[in-house]
Scaffold this active site. Structure first.
Site, PDB file in Angstrom:
ATOM      1  N   ASP A  12      -7.609  -0.221  -8.874  1.00  0.00           N
ATOM      2  CA  ASP A  12      -6.145  -0.132  -8.995  1.00  0.00           C
ATOM      3  C   ASP A  12      -5.645  -1.534  -9.357  1.00  0.00           C
ATOM      4  O   ASP A  12      -6.404  -2.504  -9.289  1.00  0.00           O
ATOM      5  CB  ASP A  12      -5.539   0.322  -7.648  1.00  0.00           C
ATOM      6  N   SER A  13      -4.365  -1.626  -9.691  1.00  0.00           N
ATOM      7  CA  SER A  13      -3.774  -2.940  -9.930  1.00  0.00           C
ATOM      8  C   SER A  13      -3.724  -3.772  -8.645  1.00  0.00           C
ATOM      9  O   SER A  13      -3.545  -4.980  -8.705  1.00  0.00           O
ATOM     10  CB  SER A  13      -2.348  -2.773 -10.454  1.00  0.00           C
ATOM     11  N   CYS A  75      -5.172   4.707  -9.976  1.00  0.00           N
ATOM     12  CA  CYS A  75      -3.926   4.092 -10.429  1.00  0.00           C
ATOM     13  C   CYS A  75      -3.350   4.996 -11.520  1.00  0.00           C
ATOM     14  O   CYS A  75      -4.024   5.236 -12.536  1.00  0.00           O
ATOM     15  CB  CYS A  75      -4.267   2.710 -10.992  1.00  0.00           C
ATOM     16  N   GLU A 154       2.693  -4.442  -1.974  1.00  0.00           N
ATOM     17  CA  GLU A 154       1.669  -5.492  -2.086  1.00  0.00           C
ATOM     18  C   GLU A 154       1.882  -6.572  -1.017  1.00  0.00           C
ATOM     19  O   GLU A 154       0.935  -7.189  -0.554  1.00  0.00           O
ATOM     20  CB  GLU A 154       1.704  -6.131  -3.484  1.00  0.00           C
ATOM     21  N   CYS A 186       2.566   7.257  -8.222  1.00  0.00           N
ATOM     22  CA  CYS A 186       2.026   5.892  -8.167  1.00  0.00           C
ATOM     23  C   CYS A 186       1.267   5.799  -6.861  1.00  0.00           C
ATOM     24  O   CYS A 186       1.794   6.205  -5.810  1.00  0.00           O
ATOM     25  CB  CYS A 186       3.168   4.873  -8.187  1.00  0.00           C
ATOM     26  N   HIS A 188       0.582   3.463  -4.938  1.00  0.00           N
ATOM     27  CA  HIS A 188       1.145   2.607  -3.885  1.00  0.00           C
ATOM     28  C   HIS A 188       2.089   3.395  -2.961  1.00  0.00           C
ATOM     29  O   HIS A 188       2.251   3.045  -1.796  1.00  0.00           O
ATOM     30  CB  HIS A 188       1.948   1.451  -4.499  1.00  0.00           C
TER      31      HIS A 188
HETATM   32  N1  DGL Z   1      -0.713   1.871  -8.130  1.00  0.00           N
HETATM   33  C1  DGL Z   1      -0.362   1.956  -9.479  1.00  0.00           C
HETATM   34  C2  DGL Z   1      -0.057   3.320  -9.991  1.00  0.00           C
HETATM   35  O1  DGL Z   1      -0.557   4.264  -9.443  1.00  0.00           O
HETATM   36  C3  DGL Z   1       0.114   0.775 -10.226  1.00  0.00           C
HETATM   37  C4  DGL Z   1       1.403   0.180  -9.858  1.00  0.00           C
HETATM   38  C5  DGL Z   1       1.654  -1.079 -10.632  1.00  0.00           C
HETATM   39  O2  DGL Z   1       0.780  -1.941 -10.631  1.00  0.00           O
HETATM   40  O3  DGL Z   1       2.707  -1.183 -11.251  1.00  0.00           O
HETATM   41  O4  DGL Z   1       0.656   3.500 -10.926  1.00  0.00           O
END
Ligand code: DGL
Length: 276
Positions: A12-13, A75, A154, A186, A188
């Site tokens: 993931d990011s 992600c 984060e 997302c 997150h």
């Molecule tokens: N967790 C990510 C997603 O599912 C990326 C969020 C990001 O880095 O902008 O989209």
């Protein structure tokens, strides 16, 4: 050659993919995992498709060099920008990706109105357009990018005034339109489900796709003959291109288990240094 005992790669990011890893650990604790959080480049959501493809390719090579047997692109943004590319570039290596769970939302909504929370790159990608076209006929979708929310998560700010304010801004207008379902597009965002549920009320259904992705990962491992048959709990190795201490301190909070975090250093946009 990868075997049944090889680890799964998950990336993931940043820490968002830990919501998917949590579901994978709950379903298949016997599978070893290498988790990569590209925190040096987070957030991905406002970056170009090309850049996200480059990062995803670099991380894939990094994980392949460490012998993974399957990669979960945990992600939505990287899946939107790079999943098709990765499948072509590394064919026939198995990838599991994410797409906003519009299908289950459309199947169960009673009001016919559904909120979708995801990043700008996810909404712009062809994957989202195709999901909407295939599954959302007759359903009204209300989209929001929740600016700043990924950064809050984060930082570990799961319940601060600012996090609440971002979610209020996103959700209140949709609730006024009578949505009864919220799709988390997302990885997150599952970490703020308690706040979403407080704002939206318990009657609104919030869809976290992580358990379905873990199930898909399990069935793909079975189909490819790569499922680990051990009964012992296997370890997770964590890598970050960002701050080691930051990720380490969030592991118990977000994942419910602790671990050592190793540093990964980007050499170019699509290559990570591999000193070990
Ligand atoms: N967790 C990510 C997603 O599912 C990326 C969020 C990001 O880095 O902008 O989209």
């Amino acid at each position: 050659m990868p075997s049944k005992n090889s680890p799964i790669g998950v990336f993931d990011s940043g820490v968002g993919g830990l919501s998917v890893l949590r579901a994978i650990r709950a379903l298949m604790p016997e599978e070893a995992v290498l988790y990569f959080g590209d925190q040096g480049h987070a957030p991905y959501g406002s970056r170009s498709m090309r850049q996200i493809q480059n990062f995803s390719e670099g991380i894939t090579k990094f994980l392949l060099e460490r012998g993974v047997k399957l990669i979960v692109v945990a992600c939505n943004t990287a899946s939107a920008a790079a999943l098709t590319y990765l499948r072509g570039r590394f064919s026939p290596f198995p990838f599991v990706g994410m797409e906003p769970a519009v299908k289950p939302a459309a199947e169960t909504t009673r009001t016919g109105k559904v909120g979708v929370l995801a990043t700008p790159a996810t909404f712009q990608g062809a994957l989202y357009a195709s999901v909407v076209e295939r599954f959302a006929a007759g359903v009204e979708l209300f989209q929001h990018t929740c600016p700043g929310l990924v950064g809050q998560i984060e930082k570990g700010e799961l319940d601060s005034a600012q996090t609440r304010a971002i979610l209020q801004d996103a959700l209140v207008p949709m609730l006024e339109k009578d949505i009864d379902t919220v799709v988390l597009g997302c990885t997150h965002y599952p970490f703020v489900i308690p706040i979403i549920q407080q704002i939206a009320g318990e009657k609104v259904r919030v869809i976290d796709p992580a358990p379905a992705v873990a199930k898909r990962t399990k069935s793909l491992l079975e189909e490819t003959g790569l499922k680990n048959r051990s009964r012992e709990r296997a370890p997770v190795r964590f890598f970050t291109s960002g701050d080691l201490k930051g990720m380490k301190s969030l592991l118990p909070v977000l994942l419910g288990e602790s671990g050592e975090v190793e540093k990964a250093v980007w050499k170019t946009d699509c290559e990570i240094e591999t000193p070990f």
